[in-house]
Design an enzyme around this catalytic site. Sequence first.
Site, PDB file in Angstrom:
ATOM      1  N   THR A  96      72.697  47.287   7.719  1.00  0.00           N
ATOM      2  CA  THR A  96      71.441  47.930   8.117  1.00  0.00           C
ATOM      3  C   THR A  96      71.734  49.374   8.478  1.00  0.00           C
ATOM      4  O   THR A  96      72.389  49.651   9.485  1.00  0.00           O
ATOM      5  CB  THR A  96      70.797  47.203   9.308  1.00  0.00           C
ATOM      6  OG1 THR A  96      70.469  45.877   8.917  1.00  0.00           O
ATOM      7  CG2 THR A  96      69.523  47.912   9.748  1.00  0.00           C
ATOM      8  N   LYS A 171      63.796  47.091   6.118  1.00  0.00           N
ATOM      9  CA  LYS A 171      64.570  46.426   7.172  1.00  0.00           C
ATOM     10  C   LYS A 171      64.244  47.020   8.541  1.00  0.00           C
ATOM     11  O   LYS A 171      64.106  46.299   9.539  1.00  0.00           O
ATOM     12  CB  LYS A 171      66.066  46.550   6.869  1.00  0.00           C
ATOM     13  CG  LYS A 171      66.978  45.951   7.943  1.00  0.00           C
ATOM     14  CD  LYS A 171      66.784  44.459   8.097  1.00  0.00           C
ATOM     15  CE  LYS A 171      67.508  43.887   9.298  1.00  0.00           C
ATOM     16  NZ  LYS A 171      68.962  43.892   9.195  1.00  0.00           N
ATOM     17  N   LYS A 239      70.135  49.823  17.998  1.00  0.00           N
ATOM     18  CA  LYS A 239      70.435  50.770  16.918  1.00  0.00           C
ATOM     19  C   LYS A 239      69.309  50.787  15.889  1.00  0.00           C
ATOM     20  O   LYS A 239      68.862  51.856  15.442  1.00  0.00           O
ATOM     21  CB  LYS A 239      71.769  50.395  16.267  1.00  0.00           C
ATOM     22  CG  LYS A 239      72.166  51.222  15.061  1.00  0.00           C
ATOM     23  CD  LYS A 239      71.895  50.521  13.726  1.00  0.00           C
ATOM     24  CE  LYS A 239      72.649  49.230  13.573  1.00  0.00           C
ATOM     25  NZ  LYS A 239      72.395  48.605  12.261  1.00  0.00           N
TER      26      LYS A 239
END
Length: 286
Positions: A96, A171, A239
Amino acid sequence: MKSIGFLGLGIMGNAMAANLIKAGFDVTVWNRNSAKCAELVSLGAHQGDSPKAVAASCDMTFAMVSDPEAALALCQGPDGVMAGIGDNRGYVDMSTVDDKTSKTIAASITQAGGRYLEAPVSGTKKPAEDGTLIILAAGDQSLYDDAKPAFEVMGKMSPYLGDVGQGANMKLVVNMMMGGMLSIFSEGMSLGQKAGLDGQQILDIVDAGAMANPMFKGKGAMQLKEDYTTSFPLKHMQKDLRLAIALGDQLDQPLPTAAIANEAFKQAIKAGFADEDIAAVYKAIR
């Protein structure tokens, strides 16, 4: 059957690579901590000496690492993927990262003579083990076609989303929603129990109505048991929220709820829960 490399054997990568080996693929694995390769070698994998060596010896190489910095480091340098890719071999990064990082890696791989596909996944440890991840692929369509048999082993759904960056963006959208939902859910669980309500009854009532979903059911049970065994590290959710908010800034899209959720996860990291499961945001909220 094409030979497959797999780089990065953490919580997710280990389970994904194991499923490929069990499905009969010829798999070569590499991890920064080489001890993590042993379990997969015992299942029948080969062990590679470096990302370069793996990329040079396999028809396509998959990667699953923790963040943009790790994804870039894997590709760059004399022992990186770029140094070995060439000859139209494929590189599928399932980490990711933000769209800018993905585009940087794509340009490097293409310039080195390889094909690139980004394919971040939606799902945590159990879907990785069960082969039921949702794989968000974008980039070289010929590589997508070549990777499809492997995707079908690792996931239950692998839509092709178009140009590089769109998988990363999808995502971030999905994980931003997940982080926001988990933050307000944790506030509700905390408020209800402080008001004298039974935690399990809260879960049962939520599960019976329009808000029912597997995340509330699973993470709520973890919170009531005080069991924060990691399937999705809390620091990685923070994150992803940070990257989603940065994308919002880039596109001039206000994201006030995501920003508040991000602060909740930052507080949880500050409180020492970074390596615990995302459900542990509850400990910081209550």
